[in-house]
Write a protein that holds these residues in place. Sequence first.
Motif, PDB file in Angstrom:
ATOM      1  N   ALA A   1      -6.875  -0.653  -0.578  1.00 59.03           N
ATOM      2  CA  ALA A   1      -6.125   0.602  -0.642  1.00 59.03           C
ATOM      3  C   ALA A   1      -4.995   0.663   0.371  1.00 59.03           C
ATOM      4  CB  ALA A   1      -7.061   1.781  -0.426  1.00 59.03           C
ATOM      5  N   VAL A   2      -4.902  -0.332   1.259  1.00 57.42           N
ATOM      6  CA  VAL A   2      -3.879  -0.254   2.295  1.00 57.42           C
ATOM      7  C   VAL A   2      -2.839  -1.347   2.116  1.00 57.42           C
ATOM      8  CG1 VAL A   2      -5.371   0.850   3.995  1.00 57.42           C
ATOM      9  CG2 VAL A   2      -5.234  -1.636   3.879  1.00 57.42           C
ATOM     10  N   GLY A   3      -1.718  -1.142   2.697  1.00 54.55           N
ATOM     11  CA  GLY A   3      -0.627  -2.101   2.642  1.00 54.55           C
ATOM     12  C   GLY A   3       0.598  -1.462   3.248  1.00 54.55           C
ATOM     13  N   LEU A   4       1.684  -2.188   3.246  1.00 55.66           N
ATOM     14  CA  LEU A   4       2.914  -1.722   3.882  1.00 55.66           C
ATOM     15  C   LEU A   4       3.856  -1.128   2.842  1.00 55.66           C
ATOM     16  CD1 LEU A   4       1.722  -4.142   5.641  1.00 55.66           C
ATOM     17  CD2 LEU A   4       4.015  -4.356   6.538  1.00 55.66           C
ATOM     18  N   GLN A   5       4.541  -0.069   3.226  1.00 55.66           N
ATOM     19  CA  GLN A   5       5.546   0.535   2.336  1.00 55.66           C
ATOM     20  C   GLN A   5       6.874  -0.211   2.532  1.00 55.66           C
ATOM     21  OE1 GLN A   5       5.118   4.749   3.445  1.00 55.66           O
ATOM     22  NE2 GLN A   5       4.265   5.084   1.402  1.00 55.66           N
ATOM     23  N   VAL A   6       6.899  -1.458   2.088  1.00 55.43           N
ATOM     24  CA  VAL A   6       8.024  -2.361   2.342  1.00 55.43           C
ATOM     25  C   VAL A   6       9.314  -1.838   1.704  1.00 55.43           C
ATOM     26  CG1 VAL A   6       8.890  -4.702   1.971  1.00 55.43           C
ATOM     27  CG2 VAL A   6       6.499  -4.347   2.554  1.00 55.43           C
ATOM     28  N   PHE A   7       9.204  -1.237   0.530  1.00 54.37           N
ATOM     29  CA  PHE A   7      10.411  -0.816  -0.191  1.00 54.37           C
ATOM     30  C   PHE A   7      10.695   0.678  -0.065  1.00 54.37           C
ATOM     31  CE2 PHE A   7       9.087  -4.775  -2.356  1.00 54.37           C
ATOM     32  CZ  PHE A   7      10.209  -5.526  -2.049  1.00 54.37           C
ATOM     33  N   TRP A   8      10.064   1.351   0.925  1.00 55.67           N
ATOM     34  CA  TRP A   8      10.411   2.733   1.221  1.00 55.67           C
ATOM     35  C   TRP A   8      11.905   2.810   1.536  1.00 55.67           C
ATOM     36  CZ3 TRP A   8      12.656   5.141   5.335  1.00 55.67           C
ATOM     37  CH2 TRP A   8      12.552   6.527   5.390  1.00 55.67           C
ATOM     38  N   PRO A   9      12.683   3.794   1.142  1.00 53.81           N
ATOM     39  CA  PRO A   9      12.305   5.027   0.437  1.00 53.81           C
ATOM     40  C   PRO A   9      12.379   4.912  -1.089  1.00 53.81           C
ATOM     41  CG  PRO A   9      14.579   5.169   1.148  1.00 53.81           C
ATOM     42  CD  PRO A   9      14.074   3.829   1.586  1.00 53.81           C
ATOM     43  N   PHE A  10      12.625   3.714  -1.599  1.00 51.50           N
ATOM     44  CA  PHE A  10      12.771   3.559  -3.052  1.00 51.50           C
ATOM     45  C   PHE A  10      11.417   3.512  -3.752  1.00 51.50           C
ATOM     46  CE2 PHE A  10      16.384   1.556  -0.912  1.00 51.50           C
ATOM     47  CZ  PHE A  10      17.391   2.394  -1.358  1.00 51.50           C
ATOM     48  N   SER A  11      10.389   3.089  -3.023  1.00 46.42           N
ATOM     49  CA  SER A  11       9.046   3.053  -3.586  1.00 46.42           C
ATOM     50  C   SER A  11       8.046   3.333  -2.477  1.00 46.42           C
ATOM     51  CB  SER A  11       8.781   1.668  -4.194  1.00 46.42           C
ATOM     52  OG  SER A  11       7.409   1.521  -4.479  1.00 46.42           O
ATOM     53  N   GLY A  12       7.040   4.128  -2.792  1.00 47.96           N
ATOM     54  CA  GLY A  12       5.980   4.413  -1.828  1.00 47.96           C
ATOM     55  C   GLY A  12       4.812   3.449  -1.954  1.00 47.96           C
ATOM     56  N   GLU A  13       4.950   2.478  -2.861  1.00 43.76           N
ATOM     57  CA  GLU A  13       3.868   1.522  -3.096  1.00 43.76           C
ATOM     58  C   GLU A  13       3.562   0.727  -1.823  1.00 43.76           C
ATOM     59  OE1 GLU A  13       2.694  -2.145  -6.123  1.00 43.76           O
ATOM     60  OE2 GLU A  13       4.731  -1.337  -6.122  1.00 43.76           O
ATOM     61  N   ARG A  14       2.284   0.505  -1.575  1.00 44.10           N
ATOM     62  CA  ARG A  14       1.867  -0.253  -0.395  1.00 44.10           C
ATOM     63  C   ARG A  14       1.552  -1.684  -0.811  1.00 44.10           C
ATOM     64  NH1 ARG A  14       0.749   2.477   4.280  1.00 44.10           N
ATOM     65  NH2 ARG A  14       1.057   4.729   4.160  1.00 44.10           N
ATOM     66  N   LEU A  15       2.194  -2.633  -0.139  1.00 43.46           N
ATOM     67  CA  LEU A  15       2.077  -4.044  -0.514  1.00 43.46           C
ATOM     68  C   LEU A  15       1.351  -4.845   0.568  1.00 43.46           C
ATOM     69  CD1 LEU A  15       5.732  -4.562  -1.776  1.00 43.46           C
ATOM     70  CD2 LEU A  15       3.722  -4.027  -3.148  1.00 43.46           C
ATOM     71  N   MET A  16       0.734  -5.941   0.142  1.00 44.02           N
ATOM     72  CA  MET A  16       0.046  -6.854   1.057  1.00 44.02           C
ATOM     73  C   MET A  16       0.057  -8.235   0.413  1.00 44.02           C
ATOM     74  SD  MET A  16      -1.336  -6.978   3.975  1.00 44.02           S
ATOM     75  CE  MET A  16      -1.744  -5.348   4.553  1.00 44.02           C
ATOM     76  N   ALA A  17       0.176  -9.279   1.219  1.00 50.31           N
ATOM     77  CA  ALA A  17       0.139 -10.644   0.680  1.00 50.31           C
ATOM     78  C   ALA A  17      -1.230 -10.897   0.032  1.00 50.31           C
ATOM     79  CB  ALA A  17       0.385 -11.656   1.796  1.00 50.31           C
ATOM     80  N   PRO A  18      -1.278 -11.760  -0.996  1.00 45.67           N
ATOM     81  CA  PRO A  18      -2.559 -12.019  -1.691  1.00 45.67           C
ATOM     82  C   PRO A  18      -3.540 -12.850  -0.866  1.00 45.67           C
ATOM     83  CG  PRO A  18      -0.811 -13.362  -2.632  1.00 45.67           C
ATOM     84  CD  PRO A  18      -0.157 -12.444  -1.625  1.00 45.67           C
ATOM     85  N   TRP A  19      -3.084 -13.435   0.253  1.00 44.23           N
ATOM     86  CA  TRP A  19      -3.988 -14.208   1.093  1.00 44.23           C
ATOM     87  C   TRP A  19      -3.700 -13.889   2.555  1.00 44.23           C
ATOM     88  CZ3 TRP A  19      -0.246 -16.854   3.595  1.00 44.23           C
ATOM     89  CH2 TRP A  19       0.894 -17.192   2.863  1.00 44.23           C
ATOM     90  N   ALA A  20      -4.711 -14.126   3.399  1.00 43.28           N
ATOM     91  CA  ALA A  20      -4.604 -13.726   4.807  1.00 43.28           C
ATOM     92  C   ALA A  20      -4.339 -14.934   5.698  1.00 43.28           C
ATOM     93  CB  ALA A  20      -5.883 -13.033   5.244  1.00 43.28           C
ATOM     94  N   LEU A  21      -3.277 -14.849   6.462  1.00 43.81           N
ATOM     95  CA  LEU A  21      -3.016 -15.865   7.482  1.00 43.81           C
ATOM     96  C   LEU A  21      -3.529 -15.385   8.842  1.00 43.81           C
ATOM     97  CD1 LEU A  21      -1.685 -18.607   8.082  1.00 43.81           C
ATOM     98  CD2 LEU A  21       0.432 -17.381   8.576  1.00 43.81           C
ATOM     99  N   PHE A  22      -3.366 -14.090   9.083  1.00 44.85           N
ATOM    100  CA  PHE A  22      -3.809 -13.502  10.351  1.00 44.85           C
ATOM    101  C   PHE A  22      -5.012 -12.601  10.108  1.00 44.85           C
ATOM    102  CE2 PHE A  22       0.875 -14.063  10.829  1.00 44.85           C
ATOM    103  CZ  PHE A  22       0.801 -15.134  11.700  1.00 44.85           C
ATOM    104  N   ARG A  23      -5.638 -12.152  11.199  1.00 45.71           N
ATOM    105  CA  ARG A  23      -6.822 -11.298  11.115  1.00 45.71           C
ATOM    106  C   ARG A  23      -6.471  -9.849  11.452  1.00 45.71           C
ATOM    107  NH1 ARG A  23      -8.645 -14.908   8.643  1.00 45.71           N
ATOM    108  NH2 ARG A  23     -10.221 -16.398   9.277  1.00 45.71           N
TER     109      ARG A  23
END
Length: 168
Positions: free
Chosen positions: A81-103
């Motif tokens: 349910a969490v992620g970054l609003q990378v494309f704010w203010p054009f989109s409020g969608e929260r994005l996250m990479a599909p795999w984890a490099l960091f913890r």
Amino acid sequence: LIGIANLPDVDFLAGYLVGDPGVYHWGPTHSIAAALLVGGIVAWRFAQRAGGFTPVFVLVTAAYLSHIVCDLLLGPGAGPAVGLQVFWPFSGERLMAPWALFRMAPPSIETAGPLHALFSREVLPMITREIVILGPVTLALWALRRFRSSTQTRTSFLERSRFDGPVL
Ligand SMILES: [Zn+2]
């Protein structure tokens, strides 16, 4: 540049003010728009004093974006349910990479405060992992920069000697 690269997490301070440190986290301050805005403001102020907007804009924007990229690389472990609003203010969608490099930081750091986040035993393995991953990248870039600057110095020395006559 280190300060700029950490600036997106200023949203934690706003959260501390309202008693919920994470409430604004990964919102607008973690967007490309914010990176461009900060890069533009810093470069504009720099250009007023010393000239040269573009190199400063690129450097500052890249430093800011590096934070966003690193946060994205926390991956799906951060929760669906969490992620970054990378494309704010054009989109409020929260994005996250599909795999984890960091913890992801343990939730306890949000209630224990920022100093605990830096010095706790829970956070030490995370910091170590980031150093192990990013340390070689940093060393490679540092070595490349040293190599390039020594090559440029040699070139300019040769060019100078061509105009000034032989150097003994
Ligand atoms: Zn962040």
